[in-house]
Design a protein around this motif. Structure first.
Motif, mmCIF file in Angstrom:
data_model
loop_
_atom_site.group_PDB
_atom_site.id
_atom_site.type_symbol
_atom_site.label_atom_id
_atom_site.label_comp_id
_atom_site.label_asym_id
_atom_site.label_seq_id
_atom_site.Cartn_x
_atom_site.Cartn_y
_atom_site.Cartn_z
ATOM 1 N N ILE A 113 -3.842 10.255 1.586
ATOM 2 C CA ILE A 113 -3.594 8.949 0.970
ATOM 3 C C ILE A 113 -2.822 8.044 1.926
ATOM 4 O O ILE A 113 -3.163 6.871 2.113
ATOM 5 C CB ILE A 113 -2.808 9.102 -0.349
ATOM 6 C CG1 ILE A 113 -3.651 9.886 -1.376
ATOM 7 C CG2 ILE A 113 -2.405 7.739 -0.912
ATOM 8 C CD1 ILE A 113 -2.911 10.214 -2.655
ATOM 9 N N ALA A 114 -1.788 8.600 2.550
ATOM 10 C CA ALA A 114 -0.902 7.793 3.394
ATOM 11 C C ALA A 114 -1.581 7.277 4.655
ATOM 12 O O ALA A 114 -1.395 6.123 5.046
ATOM 13 C CB ALA A 114 0.337 8.615 3.768
ATOM 14 N N ARG A 159 0.851 -1.197 0.000
ATOM 15 C CA ARG A 159 0.000 0.000 0.000
ATOM 16 C C ARG A 159 0.881 1.239 0.000
ATOM 17 O O ARG A 159 2.047 1.197 0.399
ATOM 18 C CB ARG A 159 -0.930 -0.003 1.211
ATOM 19 C CG ARG A 159 -1.908 -1.182 1.223
ATOM 20 C CD ARG A 159 -2.905 -1.085 2.349
ATOM 21 N NE ARG A 159 -3.770 -2.252 2.442
ATOM 22 C CZ ARG A 159 -4.865 -2.450 1.711
ATOM 23 N NH1 ARG A 159 -5.234 -1.535 0.826
ATOM 24 N NH2 ARG A 159 -5.590 -3.547 1.859
ATOM 25 N N ASP A 160 0.280 2.341 -0.399
ATOM 26 C CA ASP A 160 1.039 3.589 -0.561
ATOM 27 C C ASP A 160 1.157 4.317 0.777
ATOM 28 O O ASP A 160 0.692 5.442 0.957
ATOM 29 C CB ASP A 160 0.332 4.467 -1.591
ATOM 30 C CG ASP A 160 1.215 5.600 -2.094
ATOM 31 O OD1 ASP A 160 2.389 5.665 -1.664
ATOM 32 O OD2 ASP A 160 0.732 6.414 -2.901
ATOM 33 N N THR A 161 1.810 3.664 1.746
ATOM 34 C CA THR A 161 1.910 4.228 3.095
ATOM 35 C C THR A 161 2.894 5.383 3.191
ATOM 36 O O THR A 161 2.858 6.146 4.157
ATOM 37 C CB THR A 161 2.320 3.145 4.099
ATOM 38 O OG1 THR A 161 3.592 2.592 3.700
ATOM 39 C CG2 THR A 161 1.290 2.021 4.144
ATOM 40 N N GLY A 162 3.757 5.537 2.205
ATOM 41 C CA GLY A 162 4.749 6.604 2.249
ATOM 42 C C GLY A 162 4.380 7.813 1.416
ATOM 43 O O GLY A 162 5.209 8.723 1.231
ATOM 44 N N ASN A 163 3.169 7.871 0.934
ATOM 45 C CA ASN A 163 2.745 8.987 0.093
ATOM 46 C C ASN A 163 2.859 10.306 0.860
ATOM 47 O O ASN A 163 2.550 10.373 2.053
ATOM 48 C CB ASN A 163 1.298 8.774 -0.373
ATOM 49 C CG ASN A 163 0.918 9.679 -1.529
ATOM 50 O OD1 ASN A 163 0.788 10.895 -1.368
ATOM 51 N ND2 ASN A 163 0.742 9.089 -2.699
ATOM 52 N N ALA A 164 3.286 11.350 0.160
ATOM 53 C CA ALA A 164 3.457 12.655 0.796
ATOM 54 C C ALA A 164 2.117 13.289 1.185
ATOM 55 O O ALA A 164 2.072 14.180 2.038
ATOM 56 C CB ALA A 164 4.216 13.596 -0.144
ATOM 57 N N ASP A 165 1.042 12.827 0.584
ATOM 58 C CA ASP A 165 -0.283 13.358 0.890
ATOM 59 C C ASP A 165 -0.898 12.557 2.044
ATOM 60 O O ASP A 165 -1.188 11.365 1.889
ATOM 61 C CB ASP A 165 -1.178 13.251 -0.350
ATOM 62 C CG ASP A 165 -2.556 13.874 -0.139
ATOM 63 O OD1 ASP A 165 -2.857 14.271 1.007
ATOM 64 O OD2 ASP A 165 -3.317 13.938 -1.123
ATOM 65 N N ALA A 179 -3.991 4.399 4.012
ATOM 66 C CA ALA A 179 -3.198 3.263 3.533
ATOM 67 C C ALA A 179 -2.514 2.572 4.707
ATOM 68 O O ALA A 179 -2.501 1.333 4.802
ATOM 69 C CB ALA A 179 -2.167 3.730 2.507
#
Length: 291
Positions: A229-230, A220-226, A233
């Motif tokens: 989203i993060a 999952r996109d756990t490191g997204n800057a947003d 996730a």
């Protein structure tokens, strides 16, 4: 002569929150489950809950049983303090919560007159709204609470300013109403940010294996800057880890069951956890319970 009871209505997002709140209230504040008939509850609850079944259940007799929200998931008691825990079924269920509260407000006004045949009367009621901070943070949650609960039935419901708690930055109090958020900090996060460290402390190897498996199978996109989203996730990833780690003790069961019944957490871990103690101290101060 009737005895006075203090009641706290706690509105939780879902079953995981109910499980955590119920567990820590029992283990840290020594509440016990109240398992009695409606007629044995303090006034006005002895009649209100029965009326709730007649009013709401009669309207929604279908398979998803949405009307069950209008009854407490659990009732807890410590002396003259009563807690009613409600599973809201999600953060955005404001209409359901308003409807439920609109039943309690008028009932409280006539509680003494309804007390015939009961030994106790609820003469003080407080309301606690518990949410994930998500990406909104506590300030965003407070704004949503104000927007949705400032008035109920055309009467003012929240009529004082929100104040910070002396026990926790995760909580705010406005008279007899309170808000508490879960997260890695008051600005973002979810209940899983509290649970993961607890389970890791007592089950380090098992948690490490579960995390490795979940990350590999379900990236999952756990490191997204947003954060929008993060945060969700990370919450989904953490839910998967906690559910997996409990399958040895409770195969096939949900995360809410694992939190309370898999016996993966030591009592001392809960009692010494600073985040959990912040929450229970916040609640104790809010309801006037000596700890």
């Amino acid at each position: 002569m009737t005895e006075s009871i203090n009641a706290l209505l706690i509105f939780c997002e879902g079953p995981h929150d109910i499980a955590y709140v119920r567990m820590v209230m029992q283990k840290l504040l020594y509440f016990e489950k109240e398992e009695v008939l409606f007629k044995e509850l303090p006034s006005p609850f002895h009649k209100l809950l029965k009326q709730t079944v007649n009013t709401h259940a009669a309207k929604e007799l279908h398979l998803d049983m949405a009307h069950k929200f209008f009854l407490p998931d659990t009732i807890l008691r410590n002396g003259n303090h009563l807690m009613l825990l409600f599973n809201c079924g999600g953060k955005g269920q404001y209409d359901k919560v308003r409807t439920l509260i609109s039943d309690y407000i008028p009932a409280m006004k006539v509680a003494p007159r309804l007390a015939e045949g009961t030994k106790e009367v609820v003469d003080s009621i407080r309301y606690l709204f518990v949410y994930d901070a998500d990406a909104e943070g506590i300030e965003g949650i407070i704004k949503s609470v104000n927007n949705n609960f400032s008035s109920i039935n055309n009467a003012s419901f929240i009529n004082t300013e929100w104040k910070k708690s002396s026990h926790s930055d995760f909580g705010r109090v406005a008279g007899d109403k309170a808000v508490y958020v879960w997260g890695e900090n008051p600005a973002r996060g979810t209940l899983e940010d509290i649970l993961i460290p607890l389970f890791t402390k007592d089950q380090k190897t098992l948690m490490g294996d579960a995390k490795a498996a979940v990350v590999k199978m379900f990236p999952r996109d756990t490191g997204n800057a947003d954060p929008a989203i993060a945060v969700p996730a990370m919450a989904k990833q953490s839910k998967s880890i906690l559910t997996l780690v409990g399958q040895g003790k409770k195969p096939g069961f949900s995360m809410s069951v694992i939190i309370e019944q898999a016996e993966l957490l030591e009592d001392t871990t809960l009692k010494t956890d600073s985040t959990t103690k912040e929450f229970t101290n916040f609640v104790a101060e809010f309801i006037g319970l000596s700890v």
